[in-house]
Design an enzyme around this catalytic site. Structure first.
Site, PDB file in Angstrom:
ATOM      1  N   GLY A  78       0.855  -1.313   0.100  1.00 38.13           N
ATOM      2  CA  GLY A  78       0.028  -0.066  -0.036  1.00 38.13           C
ATOM      3  C   GLY A  78       0.867   1.215  -0.032  1.00 38.13           C
ATOM      4  CG  HIS A 138      -3.103  12.401   3.458  1.00 36.58           C
ATOM      5  ND1 HIS A 138      -3.423  12.952   2.280  1.00 36.58           N
ATOM      6  CD2 HIS A 138      -3.472  11.071   3.507  1.00 36.58           C
ATOM      7  CE1 HIS A 138      -4.037  11.775   1.695  1.00 36.58           C
ATOM      8  NE2 HIS A 138      -4.249  10.667   2.404  1.00 36.58           N
ATOM      9  CG  HIS A 139      -0.415  11.556   8.765  1.00 33.24           C
ATOM     10  ND1 HIS A 139       0.775  11.335   8.714  1.00 33.24           N
ATOM     11  CD2 HIS A 139      -1.109  10.484   8.102  1.00 33.24           C
ATOM     12  CE1 HIS A 139       1.179  10.180   8.162  1.00 33.24           C
ATOM     13  NE2 HIS A 139      -0.237   9.715   7.552  1.00 33.24           N
ATOM     14  CE  LYS A 142      -0.235  10.669   1.386  1.00 30.66           C
ATOM     15  NZ  LYS A 142       0.204   9.131   1.276  1.00 30.66           N
ATOM     16  CB  THR A 149      -6.011   8.471  -2.626  1.00 34.01           C
ATOM     17  OG1 THR A 149      -5.554   7.484  -1.991  1.00 34.01           O
ATOM     18  CG2 THR A 149      -7.457   8.391  -2.913  1.00 34.01           C
TER      19      THR A 149
HETATM   20  N1  LIG Z   1      -2.850   1.988   0.410  1.00 35.51           N
HETATM   21  C1  LIG Z   1      -3.267   2.536   1.520  1.00 35.51           C
HETATM   22  O1  LIG Z   1      -4.657   2.340   1.839  1.00 35.51           O
HETATM   23  C2  LIG Z   1      -2.499   3.304   2.426  1.00 35.51           C
HETATM   24  C3  LIG Z   1      -2.971   3.715   3.540  1.00 35.51           C
HETATM   25  C4  LIG Z   1      -2.219   4.421   4.580  1.00 35.51           C
HETATM   26  C5  LIG Z   1      -0.933   4.787   4.269  1.00 35.51           C
HETATM   27  N2  LIG Z   1      -0.583   4.207   2.930  1.00 35.51           N
HETATM   28  C6  LIG Z   1       0.852   4.601   2.674  1.00 35.51           C
HETATM   29  O2  LIG Z   1       1.567   3.479   3.251  1.00 35.51           O
HETATM   30  C7  LIG Z   1       2.875   4.065   3.559  1.00 35.51           C
HETATM   31  C8  LIG Z   1       3.245   3.821   5.020  1.00 35.51           C
HETATM   32  O3  LIG Z   1       2.217   4.620   5.682  1.00 35.51           O
HETATM   33  P1  LIG Z   1       2.358   4.680   7.392  1.00 35.51           P
HETATM   34  O4  LIG Z   1       1.199   5.713   7.697  1.00 35.51           O
HETATM   35  O5  LIG Z   1       2.327   3.321   8.008  1.00 35.51           O
HETATM   36  O6  LIG Z   1       3.672   5.605   7.451  1.00 35.51           O
HETATM   37  P2  LIG Z   1       4.842   5.501   8.701  1.00 35.51           P
HETATM   38  O7  LIG Z   1       4.047   5.372  10.148  1.00 35.51           O
HETATM   39  O8  LIG Z   1       5.674   6.608   8.408  1.00 35.51           O
HETATM   40  O9  LIG Z   1       5.451   4.126   8.538  1.00 35.51           O
HETATM   41  C9  LIG Z   1       6.634   3.849   7.564  1.00 35.51           C
HETATM   42  C10 LIG Z   1       7.384   2.727   8.204  1.00 35.51           C
HETATM   43  O10 LIG Z   1       8.275   2.279   7.076  1.00 35.51           O
HETATM   44  C11 LIG Z   1       9.515   2.148   7.727  1.00 35.51           C
HETATM   45  N3  LIG Z   1      10.581   1.938   6.575  1.00 35.51           N
HETATM   46  C12 LIG Z   1      11.449   2.990   6.014  1.00 35.51           C
HETATM   47  N4  LIG Z   1      12.237   2.026   5.224  1.00 35.51           N
HETATM   48  C13 LIG Z   1      11.819   0.844   5.499  1.00 35.51           C
HETATM   49  C14 LIG Z   1      12.495  -0.471   5.019  1.00 35.51           C
HETATM   50  N5  LIG Z   1      13.371  -0.391   4.183  1.00 35.51           N
HETATM   51  N6  LIG Z   1      12.049  -1.616   5.361  1.00 35.51           N
HETATM   52  C15 LIG Z   1      11.192  -1.474   6.226  1.00 35.51           C
HETATM   53  N7  LIG Z   1      10.573  -0.594   6.866  1.00 35.51           N
HETATM   54  C16 LIG Z   1      11.016   0.543   6.414  1.00 35.51           C
HETATM   55  C17 LIG Z   1       9.699   3.389   8.470  1.00 35.51           C
HETATM   56  O11 LIG Z   1      10.984   3.106   9.567  1.00 35.51           O
HETATM   57  P3  LIG Z   1      11.596   4.500  10.176  1.00 35.51           P
HETATM   58  O12 LIG Z   1      10.329   5.161  10.987  1.00 35.51           O
HETATM   59  O13 LIG Z   1      12.559   3.726  11.140  1.00 35.51           O
HETATM   60  O14 LIG Z   1      12.231   5.195   9.028  1.00 35.51           O
HETATM   61  C18 LIG Z   1       8.383   3.435   9.156  1.00 35.51           C
HETATM   62  O15 LIG Z   1       8.171   2.849  10.315  1.00 35.51           O
HETATM   63  C19 LIG Z   1       2.884   5.422   3.081  1.00 35.51           C
HETATM   64  O16 LIG Z   1       3.524   5.305   1.719  1.00 35.51           O
HETATM   65  C20 LIG Z   1       1.643   6.008   2.736  1.00 35.51           C
HETATM   66  O17 LIG Z   1       1.211   7.078   2.174  1.00 35.51           O
HETATM   67  C21 LIG Z   1      -1.221   3.697   2.167  1.00 35.51           C
END
Ligand SMILES: NC(=O)c1ccc[n+]([C@@H]2O[C@H](COP(=O)([O-])OP(=O)(O)OC[C@H]3O[C@@H](n4cnc5c(N)ncnc54)[C@H](OP(=O)(O)O)[C@@H]3O)[C@@H](O)[C@H]2O)c1
Length: 232
Positions: A78, A138-139, A142, A149
């Site tokens: 995602g 968004h928050h 992001k 979307t």
């Molecule tokens: N498709 C959907 O429905 C949907 C919904 C919500 C969000 N999203 C997307 O999903 C993504 C994540 O969202 P989120 O809200 O979970 O963000 P988040 O809280 O910032 O989490 C992202 C995580 O990925 C980790 N990360 C970075 N590089 C990595 C790697 N090489 N291997 C493993 N983990 C790694 C980060 O770690 P560190 O903090 O240590 O850097 C962080 O914990 C974003 O791209 C967002 O736009 C999509």
């Protein structure tokens, strides 16, 4: 199912909690530490996994997908902000006989909203008194803007009305899970169509449903195709 979760951020934790509640086993949860370039995604670590769910960030997702596809683990992602690499990843999935399902949004409500938006655009086509635009919020954490979307929404609107450009304004503030609004604004009135996510649970539920569906479905799929069928 044995599920590998890649990314231990907000979405990774939301998916893990829901997966456990639905009786799945978290085979591994892989965070950023030790996973530069996807190096923690070894065959050994992935052995026995039925599927992986990837929610990381734009600069990490492509390497993670490459490693998971090479290891023949079906993967749902995602993560947003990597559309330019999709053709290359698609070729890799096809060459390796892998399975990938990707979506910039795993909310069923959003996908119905996208269809309603396309219909709205078709109905407003040719009504030059109205200006059309998209606002997405968004928050603060992001990273990508506009959101994946919002870009998908613009595509849907352009399918309904190719003559408009549908400019996008992005707001990054506070803790907003995700809001997308289409407005048609005219001299006498204004029409809006909006989708407001109340929490991350809806996204997590969609990603988990995709992960339950994907094993046994080789190739590259979108959540929309899973929901509505390949020809929709
Ligand atoms: N498709 C959907 O429905 C949907 C919904 C919500 C969000 N999203 C997307 O999903 C993504 C994540 O969202 P989120 O809200 O979970 O963000 P988040 O809280 O910032 O989490 C992202 C995580 O990925 C980790 N990360 C970075 N590089 C990595 C790697 N090489 N291997 C493993 N983990 C790694 C980060 O770690 P560190 O903090 O240590 O850097 C962080 O914990 C974003 O791209 C967002 O736009 C999509």
């Amino acid at each position: 199912m044995q599920i590998v979760i890649v990314g231990s951020g907000k979405m990774g934790h939301a998916v893990a909690a829901l997966a456990a509640a639905r009786g799945h086993t978290i085979h591994a949860m892989i965070g950023a530490e030790d996973n530069a370039g996807g190096r923690a995604l070894t065959r050994q670590r992935l052995e026995g996994a039925d599927v992986a769910i990837e929610f990381t960030q734009p600069d990490a997702v492509v390497a993670n997908l490459e490693r998971l596809v090479e290891a023949r683990v079906p993967v749902v992602t995602g993560t947003t902000g990597w559309a330019s690499a999709l053709p290359r990843i698609t070729r890799l999935v096809e060459e390796r006989g892998g399975a990938l399902l990707h979506a910039s949004n795993f909310s069923v409500g959003v996908h119905l909203f996208l269809r309603a938006a396309e219909d709205l655009a078709r109905r407003f086509a040719g009504h030059a008194a109205f200006d059309a635009f998209i606002l997405e919020e968004h928050h603060a954490a992001k990273r990508d803007a506009p959101s994946g979307t919002a870009l998908t929404l613009r595509e849907a609107l352009r399918k309904g009305d190719a003559a408009r450009s549908f400019p996008i304004t992005s707001v990054r503030a506070g803790a907003i899970p995700g809001t997308h609004v289409v407005t048609y604004d005219g001299p006498a009135d204004s029409v809006t169509l909006s989708h407001v996510a109340r929490s991350r649970e809806g996204f997590a539920a969609g990603a988990l449903a995709a992960a339950e569906w994907l094993p046994g479905h080789p190739g590259v799929h979108t959540f929309e195709q899973m929901l509505f069928g390949a020809t929709q």
